[in-house]
Design a protein around this motif. Structure first.
Motif, PDB file in Angstrom:
ATOM      1  N   ALA A  45       0.829  -1.207   0.000  1.00 50.20           N
ATOM      2  CA  ALA A  45       0.000   0.000   0.000  1.00 50.20           C
ATOM      3  C   ALA A  45       0.863   1.257   0.000  1.00 50.20           C
ATOM      4  O   ALA A  45       0.573   2.226  -0.713  1.00 50.20           O
ATOM      5  CB  ALA A  45      -0.929  -0.007   1.208  1.00 50.20           C
ATOM      6  N   THR A  48       2.237   1.679  -3.561  1.00 50.96           N
ATOM      7  CA  THR A  48       1.236   2.174  -4.510  1.00 50.96           C
ATOM      8  C   THR A  48       0.926   3.645  -4.259  1.00 50.96           C
ATOM      9  O   THR A  48       0.900   4.461  -5.189  1.00 50.96           O
ATOM     10  CB  THR A  48      -0.056   1.345  -4.400  1.00 50.96           C
ATOM     11  OG1 THR A  48       0.242  -0.018  -4.689  1.00 50.96           O
ATOM     12  CG2 THR A  48      -1.105   1.844  -5.388  1.00 50.96           C
ATOM     13  N   LEU A  49       0.694   4.002  -3.005  1.00 50.93           N
ATOM     14  CA  LEU A  49       0.339   5.388  -2.677  1.00 50.93           C
ATOM     15  C   LEU A  49       1.480   6.359  -2.959  1.00 50.93           C
ATOM     16  O   LEU A  49       1.239   7.547  -3.178  1.00 50.93           O
ATOM     17  CB  LEU A  49      -0.093   5.483  -1.210  1.00 50.93           C
ATOM     18  CG  LEU A  49      -1.490   4.922  -0.910  1.00 50.93           C
ATOM     19  CD1 LEU A  49      -1.687   4.751   0.596  1.00 50.93           C
ATOM     20  CD2 LEU A  49      -2.564   5.837  -1.484  1.00 50.93           C
ATOM     21  N   VAL A  52       0.846   8.023  -6.220  1.00 49.92           N
ATOM     22  CA  VAL A  52      -0.401   8.775  -6.395  1.00 49.92           C
ATOM     23  C   VAL A  52      -0.147  10.259  -6.170  1.00 49.92           C
ATOM     24  O   VAL A  52       0.367  10.657  -5.125  1.00 49.92           O
ATOM     25  CB  VAL A  52      -1.479   8.249  -5.426  1.00 49.92           C
ATOM     26  CG1 VAL A  52      -2.711   9.137  -5.449  1.00 49.92           C
ATOM     27  CG2 VAL A  52      -1.852   6.829  -5.795  1.00 49.92           C
ATOM     28  N   SER A  61      -2.532  11.708  -0.303  1.00 47.28           N
ATOM     29  CA  SER A  61      -2.513  10.259  -0.523  1.00 47.28           C
ATOM     30  C   SER A  61      -1.837   9.532   0.637  1.00 47.28           C
ATOM     31  O   SER A  61      -2.225   8.426   1.004  1.00 47.28           O
ATOM     32  CB  SER A  61      -1.799   9.942  -1.840  1.00 47.28           C
ATOM     33  OG  SER A  61      -0.478  10.443  -1.826  1.00 47.28           O
ATOM     34  N   ALA A  68      -7.107   3.359   5.015  1.00 48.28           N
ATOM     35  CA  ALA A  68      -7.203   2.348   3.962  1.00 48.28           C
ATOM     36  C   ALA A  68      -6.946   0.953   4.523  1.00 48.28           C
ATOM     37  O   ALA A  68      -7.646  -0.010   4.173  1.00 48.28           O
ATOM     38  CB  ALA A  68      -6.226   2.659   2.842  1.00 48.28           C
ATOM     39  N   TYR A 277     -10.524   1.858  -1.373  1.00 48.85           N
ATOM     40  CA  TYR A 277      -9.868   1.288  -2.554  1.00 48.85           C
ATOM     41  C   TYR A 277      -8.795   0.317  -2.103  1.00 48.85           C
ATOM     42  O   TYR A 277      -8.177   0.480  -1.042  1.00 48.85           O
ATOM     43  CB  TYR A 277      -9.247   2.404  -3.401  1.00 48.85           C
ATOM     44  CG  TYR A 277      -8.745   1.926  -4.749  1.00 48.85           C
ATOM     45  CD1 TYR A 277      -9.620   1.364  -5.671  1.00 48.85           C
ATOM     46  CD2 TYR A 277      -7.406   2.025  -5.095  1.00 48.85           C
ATOM     47  CE1 TYR A 277      -9.172   0.922  -6.914  1.00 48.85           C
ATOM     48  CE2 TYR A 277      -6.949   1.591  -6.325  1.00 48.85           C
ATOM     49  CZ  TYR A 277      -7.837   1.038  -7.228  1.00 48.85           C
ATOM     50  OH  TYR A 277      -7.393   0.587  -8.446  1.00 48.85           O
ATOM     51  N   GLN A 278      -8.526  -0.695  -2.894  1.00 46.31           N
ATOM     52  CA  GLN A 278      -7.532  -1.703  -2.554  1.00 46.31           C
ATOM     53  C   GLN A 278      -6.144  -1.205  -2.948  1.00 46.31           C
ATOM     54  O   GLN A 278      -5.564  -1.612  -3.954  1.00 46.31           O
ATOM     55  CB  GLN A 278      -7.843  -3.031  -3.258  1.00 46.31           C
ATOM     56  CG  GLN A 278      -7.005  -4.193  -2.734  1.00 46.31           C
ATOM     57  CD  GLN A 278      -7.375  -5.513  -3.384  1.00 46.31           C
ATOM     58  OE1 GLN A 278      -8.493  -5.700  -3.836  1.00 46.31           O
ATOM     59  NE2 GLN A 278      -6.436  -6.433  -3.436  1.00 46.31           N
ATOM     60  N   TRP A 279      -5.608  -0.316  -2.115  1.00 42.26           N
ATOM     61  CA  TRP A 279      -4.310   0.287  -2.408  1.00 42.26           C
ATOM     62  C   TRP A 279      -3.176  -0.728  -2.308  1.00 42.26           C
ATOM     63  O   TRP A 279      -2.082  -0.495  -2.849  1.00 42.26           O
ATOM     64  CB  TRP A 279      -4.043   1.459  -1.472  1.00 42.26           C
ATOM     65  CG  TRP A 279      -4.990   2.594  -1.661  1.00 42.26           C
ATOM     66  CD1 TRP A 279      -5.984   2.988  -0.823  1.00 42.26           C
ATOM     67  CD2 TRP A 279      -5.056   3.486  -2.787  1.00 42.26           C
ATOM     68  NE1 TRP A 279      -6.676   4.069  -1.349  1.00 42.26           N
ATOM     69  CE2 TRP A 279      -6.118   4.389  -2.549  1.00 42.26           C
ATOM     70  CE3 TRP A 279      -4.327   3.607  -3.970  1.00 42.26           C
ATOM     71  CZ2 TRP A 279      -6.459   5.397  -3.456  1.00 42.26           C
ATOM     72  CZ3 TRP A 279      -4.670   4.605  -4.870  1.00 42.26           C
ATOM     73  CH2 TRP A 279      -5.714   5.483  -4.605  1.00 42.26           C
ATOM     74  N   ARG A 283      -0.722  -1.640  -8.391  1.00 35.23           N
ATOM     75  CA  ARG A 283      -1.223  -1.043  -9.637  1.00 35.23           C
ATOM     76  C   ARG A 283      -0.101  -0.496 -10.508  1.00 35.23           C
ATOM     77  O   ARG A 283      -0.266  -0.373 -11.732  1.00 35.23           O
ATOM     78  CB  ARG A 283      -2.204   0.076  -9.276  1.00 35.23           C
ATOM     79  CG  ARG A 283      -2.946   0.685 -10.438  1.00 35.23           C
ATOM     80  CD  ARG A 283      -3.942  -0.296 -11.027  1.00 35.23           C
ATOM     81  NE  ARG A 283      -4.726   0.298 -12.099  1.00 35.23           N
ATOM     82  CZ  ARG A 283      -4.360   0.401 -13.369  1.00 35.23           C
ATOM     83  NH1 ARG A 283      -3.190  -0.082 -13.724  1.00 35.23           N
ATOM     84  NH2 ARG A 283      -5.133   0.959 -14.276  1.00 35.23           N
TER      85      ARG A 283
END
Length: 289
Positions: A45, A48-49, A52, A61, A68, A277-279, A283
């Motif tokens: 997480a 990913t963040l 962002v 974020s 999250a 959201y599935q952080w 992604r």
């Protein structure tokens, strides 16, 4: 079903007898531990963040990380309730539907309908809601551990969608045929494709490898595209279903334009409930050269 999977299913159903409020409370505690202690979910997480580039209301974020992970804990335990073997009881947890008339009109139009359901909120409950309204086929990837699949089939019960493997030509043809016949297809729009199988497009202002299947299906069949998710309400109060129209350009013949619109549609959904959201989903694990 193998014996250890059968035991897991029994425990899942037993835990599902608890009230949703209790499950969400326990899940919040689990999520808090995920935030406080080093673990793979937290690392993913954070990674990913870090890509962002946006604000979620008054929060950055980075400030989304703790809520999250708490929502991740809630989502893990609420599955015991959703997969308790009684889909109708699970549907009783839906307190509100926003945009239901949009869905009904699109499903009745006869031109085909694609439901884009991001990794947001409780997508298993969304599946039940969709299956209670119409016949739907879901494009999916089989689980990495095949012995889990019988558990998933039994847990989803009578309201399970038809599952179509979209990782081969036969599966893609089946989706095309269903849409051309005016049917309904569900796709996870933010599922990262394999390297070389997608297009890079901005996702929260950072390029992310994005699927082209959904846009190609929409372009070649003329199907309507709607975004949908089930928002988790506070204090175990239930869920709110959201149905939203897709951004303009999602079926554009220019793929970069189409996938950029696809990502904007996911972003618009995520901004409604960013912590859900599935952080932890990687992604951005494939980067452009």
């Amino acid at each position: 079903m193998r014996w250890h999977v059968a035991i897991l299913y029994f425990l899942l159903r037993l835990t599902g007898r608890l009230p949703l409020r209790v499950l969400h409370g326990a899940g919040a505690t689990l999520g808090w531990l995920l935030w406080r202690l080093p673990n793979p979910l937290r690392r993913k997480a954070v990674q990913t963040l870090s890509h962002v580039r946006t604000q979620f209301g008054t929060k950055s974020s980075h400030e989304i990380l703790k809520p999250a992970l708490i929502e991740t804990g809630k989502g893990a335990l609420e599955l015991c309730k959703i997969w308790s073997g009684d889909p109708q009881a699970a549907l009783g947890l839906v307190r509100e539907v926003q945009g239901g008339e949009i869905f009904d009109a699109a499903a009745a139009s006869g031109r085909g309908l694609i439901i884009a359901a991001p990794h947001l909120g409780c997508w298993e409950l969304l599946n039940f809601w969709l299956c209670s309204r119409t016949s739907i086929a879901i494009a999916y990837r089989p689980p990495r551990r095949p012995e889990i699949e019988p558990l998933l089939i039994r847990a989803r019960g009578a309201l399970a969608a038809e599952q179509v493997r979209a990782d081969g030509a036969a599966g893609v043809r089946a989706l095309y045929k269903r849409l051309l016949a005016g049917g309904v297809v569900g796709i996870l729009p933010d599922q990262q494709p394999k390297a070389g199988e997608g297009e890079f497009a901005p996702f929260f202002s950072t390029p992310a490898l994005t699927m082209v299947l959904l846009s190609r299906l929409a372009q070649r069949t003329g199907a309507t595209v709607l975004f949908a998710f089930a928002e988790r309400l506070p204090r175990g109060a239930g869920f709110r279903i959201h149905i939203r129209t897709a951004p303009e350009g999602i079926a554009d013949s220019d793929l970069p334009t189409a996938v950029a619109a696809l990502n904007r549609g996911v972003e618009e959904c995520v901004r409604i409930a960013p912590a859900q959201y599935q952080w932890a989903y990687k992604r951005y694990s494939i980067r452009p050269q």
